[in-house]
Design a protein around this motif. Sequence first.
Motif, PDB file in Angstrom:
ATOM      1  N   ALA A 143      10.718  -0.790   0.812  1.00 37.91           N
ATOM      2  CA  ALA A 143       9.558  -1.152   1.646  1.00 37.91           C
ATOM      3  C   ALA A 143       8.452  -1.897   0.778  1.00 37.91           C
ATOM      4  O   ALA A 143       7.857  -2.917   1.070  1.00 37.91           O
ATOM      5  CB  ALA A 143       9.135  -0.047   2.430  1.00 37.91           C
ATOM      6  N   GLU A 144       8.041  -0.946  -0.351  1.00 35.07           N
ATOM      7  CA  GLU A 144       7.023  -1.530  -1.225  1.00 35.07           C
ATOM      8  C   GLU A 144       7.484  -2.886  -1.879  1.00 35.07           C
ATOM      9  O   GLU A 144       6.667  -3.773  -2.111  1.00 35.07           O
ATOM     10  CB  GLU A 144       6.802  -0.435  -2.311  1.00 35.07           C
ATOM     11  CG  GLU A 144       5.671  -0.872  -3.352  1.00 35.07           C
ATOM     12  CD  GLU A 144       4.216  -1.115  -2.818  1.00 35.07           C
ATOM     13  OE1 GLU A 144       3.405  -1.744  -3.707  1.00 35.07           O
ATOM     14  OE2 GLU A 144       4.162  -0.853  -1.677  1.00 35.07           O
ATOM     15  N   PHE A 198      12.032   2.787  -2.418  1.00 35.10           N
ATOM     16  CA  PHE A 198      10.990   1.735  -3.077  1.00 35.10           C
ATOM     17  C   PHE A 198      11.184   0.507  -2.321  1.00 35.10           C
ATOM     18  O   PHE A 198      10.442  -0.579  -2.543  1.00 35.10           O
ATOM     19  CB  PHE A 198      11.355   1.639  -4.438  1.00 35.10           C
ATOM     20  CG  PHE A 198      10.476   0.474  -5.457  1.00 35.10           C
ATOM     21  CD1 PHE A 198       8.988   0.850  -5.412  1.00 35.10           C
ATOM     22  CD2 PHE A 198      10.854  -0.464  -5.710  1.00 35.10           C
ATOM     23  CE1 PHE A 198       8.131   0.093  -5.984  1.00 35.10           C
ATOM     24  CE2 PHE A 198       9.600  -1.321  -6.289  1.00 35.10           C
ATOM     25  CZ  PHE A 198       8.495  -1.062  -6.616  1.00 35.10           C
ATOM     26  N   ASP A 213       9.357  -5.048  -0.751  1.00 31.62           N
ATOM     27  CA  ASP A 213       9.151  -6.324   0.413  1.00 31.62           C
ATOM     28  C   ASP A 213       7.700  -6.457   0.264  1.00 31.62           C
ATOM     29  O   ASP A 213       7.409  -7.740   0.686  1.00 31.62           O
ATOM     30  CB  ASP A 213       9.566  -5.660   1.692  1.00 31.62           C
ATOM     31  CG  ASP A 213      11.150  -5.312   1.861  1.00 31.62           C
ATOM     32  OD1 ASP A 213      12.082  -5.934   0.826  1.00 31.62           O
ATOM     33  OD2 ASP A 213      11.624  -4.750   2.664  1.00 31.62           O
ATOM     34  N   ARG A 214       6.648  -5.694   0.369  1.00 29.15           N
ATOM     35  CA  ARG A 214       5.415  -6.012   0.543  1.00 29.15           C
ATOM     36  C   ARG A 214       4.888  -6.764  -0.738  1.00 29.15           C
ATOM     37  O   ARG A 214       4.253  -7.922  -0.568  1.00 29.15           O
ATOM     38  CB  ARG A 214       4.641  -4.576   0.449  1.00 29.15           C
ATOM     39  CG  ARG A 214       3.105  -4.902   0.808  1.00 29.15           C
ATOM     40  CD  ARG A 214       2.268  -3.663   0.301  1.00 29.15           C
ATOM     41  NE  ARG A 214       2.316  -3.417  -0.853  1.00 29.15           N
ATOM     42  CZ  ARG A 214       1.525  -3.741  -1.932  1.00 29.15           C
ATOM     43  NH1 ARG A 214       0.659  -4.616  -1.309  1.00 29.15           N
ATOM     44  NH2 ARG A 214       1.665  -3.435  -3.078  1.00 29.15           N
ATOM     45  N   LEU A 215       5.301  -6.461  -1.853  1.00 30.44           N
ATOM     46  CA  LEU A 215       5.254  -7.294  -3.297  1.00 30.44           C
ATOM     47  C   LEU A 215       5.676  -8.736  -2.793  1.00 30.44           C
ATOM     48  O   LEU A 215       5.247  -9.629  -3.393  1.00 30.44           O
ATOM     49  CB  LEU A 215       5.718  -6.552  -4.238  1.00 30.44           C
ATOM     50  CG  LEU A 215       4.863  -5.330  -4.703  1.00 30.44           C
ATOM     51  CD1 LEU A 215       5.768  -4.723  -5.921  1.00 30.44           C
ATOM     52  CD2 LEU A 215       3.410  -5.693  -5.327  1.00 30.44           C
ATOM     53  N   ASP A 270       3.989   3.861 -10.054  1.00 31.58           N
ATOM     54  CA  ASP A 270       3.206   4.404  -9.267  1.00 31.58           C
ATOM     55  C   ASP A 270       4.049   5.195  -8.343  1.00 31.58           C
ATOM     56  O   ASP A 270       3.943   6.292  -7.886  1.00 31.58           O
ATOM     57  CB  ASP A 270       2.304   3.365  -8.445  1.00 31.58           C
ATOM     58  CG  ASP A 270       1.169   2.940  -9.083  1.00 31.58           C
ATOM     59  OD1 ASP A 270       1.111   3.435 -10.343  1.00 31.58           O
ATOM     60  OD2 ASP A 270       0.776   1.913  -8.672  1.00 31.58           O
ATOM     61  N   HIS A 271       5.163   4.676  -7.887  1.00 31.13           N
ATOM     62  CA  HIS A 271       6.206   5.216  -6.971  1.00 31.13           C
ATOM     63  C   HIS A 271       6.996   6.345  -7.471  1.00 31.13           C
ATOM     64  O   HIS A 271       7.001   7.372  -6.852  1.00 31.13           O
ATOM     65  CB  HIS A 271       7.397   4.219  -6.451  1.00 31.13           C
ATOM     66  CG  HIS A 271       8.196   4.624  -5.494  1.00 31.13           C
ATOM     67  ND1 HIS A 271       7.965   5.035  -4.386  1.00 31.13           N
ATOM     68  CD2 HIS A 271       9.667   4.927  -5.828  1.00 31.13           C
ATOM     69  CE1 HIS A 271       9.096   5.297  -3.616  1.00 31.13           C
ATOM     70  NE2 HIS A 271      10.155   5.425  -4.497  1.00 31.13           N
ATOM     71  N   ALA A 323       3.852  -1.306  -9.663  1.00 35.77           N
ATOM     72  CA  ALA A 323       4.309  -0.689  -8.480  1.00 35.77           C
ATOM     73  C   ALA A 323       5.467   0.509  -8.523  1.00 35.77           C
ATOM     74  O   ALA A 323       5.442   1.705  -7.884  1.00 35.77           O
ATOM     75  CB  ALA A 323       4.697  -1.434  -7.266  1.00 35.77           C
TER      76      ALA A 323
END
Length: 274
Positions: A224-225, A222, A227-229, A251-252, A248
């Motif tokens: 990378a997601e 999780f 970091d995006r958030l 969903d992951h 998120a």
Amino acid sequence: MEVFWNKKHGLFKDAAPVTGMLDEKAIQEILDVGLLRWPYFMLLKEGVQPAISDFTRTRNVRGRGVSGFADARKVRRLLDGGATMKLSQLEDWHLPTRSLMDEIESRLPAELKAYVFYTPCDNTGMLPHRDPSHVLALQIAGAKEWRIYDTPDKVDSRGGLLPDLDADSHSHSFVMEPGDVLYLPHGIPHVATARTGTSLHLTLTLTEPAPLDLVESVMEGFGAEADRLEAVTSGASTEDKAEAMTRALLDHLDRMDSDALVDSAVARMRNRRA
């Protein structure tokens, strides 16, 4: 193996070749070379380890005194007194053991570690105890009498010594000879004693991912997601960030394949060894 895995012990007579495994001659040669160092080995007698200084010495390494090297004279004196020599992390320096572990790891989702126990006749290295991992034991030389205590009141996944366990209350007893293989599910109490000469056996522990290992793999995937958030929620309130992160993460988890999660956790566990 599915009949036994995590259910009951299994004894397989003359099931594996011992050619190439660490033998008594090799152990004596390793002692004579003098490069064996604690904690890659230790001495035990009925669960008690002598002081490290009782079986090691300090050597001069590049002008610096380094302690913990095996003192062959002291080690042999303790062996003559009935102590068991335990060699650890064979996968780091013994290629046949490493090859055997690679083959098993290709079939089972577990982290493996290897130990050799070198025990004089009629002596016991460990008191009755439980291992928190599954165990595969291969008898290499000599003979070893095993006592198993697998009644429901004695089985517990927590490992450790059981000094108060009545050694004669075993539910099963048998003698392993060269080539015999024993499987023990984790948590089953047992004790082993050398018979008819010096015993040498290889133990492999097989550790499956625990819940925390699986959680750590989830969070690693999780990352990378997350970091995006962090970038897209800059300036948002803490509550909004928490809500976005929760959605998120859910969903992951919905997209995650359970087999892939286990594979990821096992890979992380094996990398700890490397």
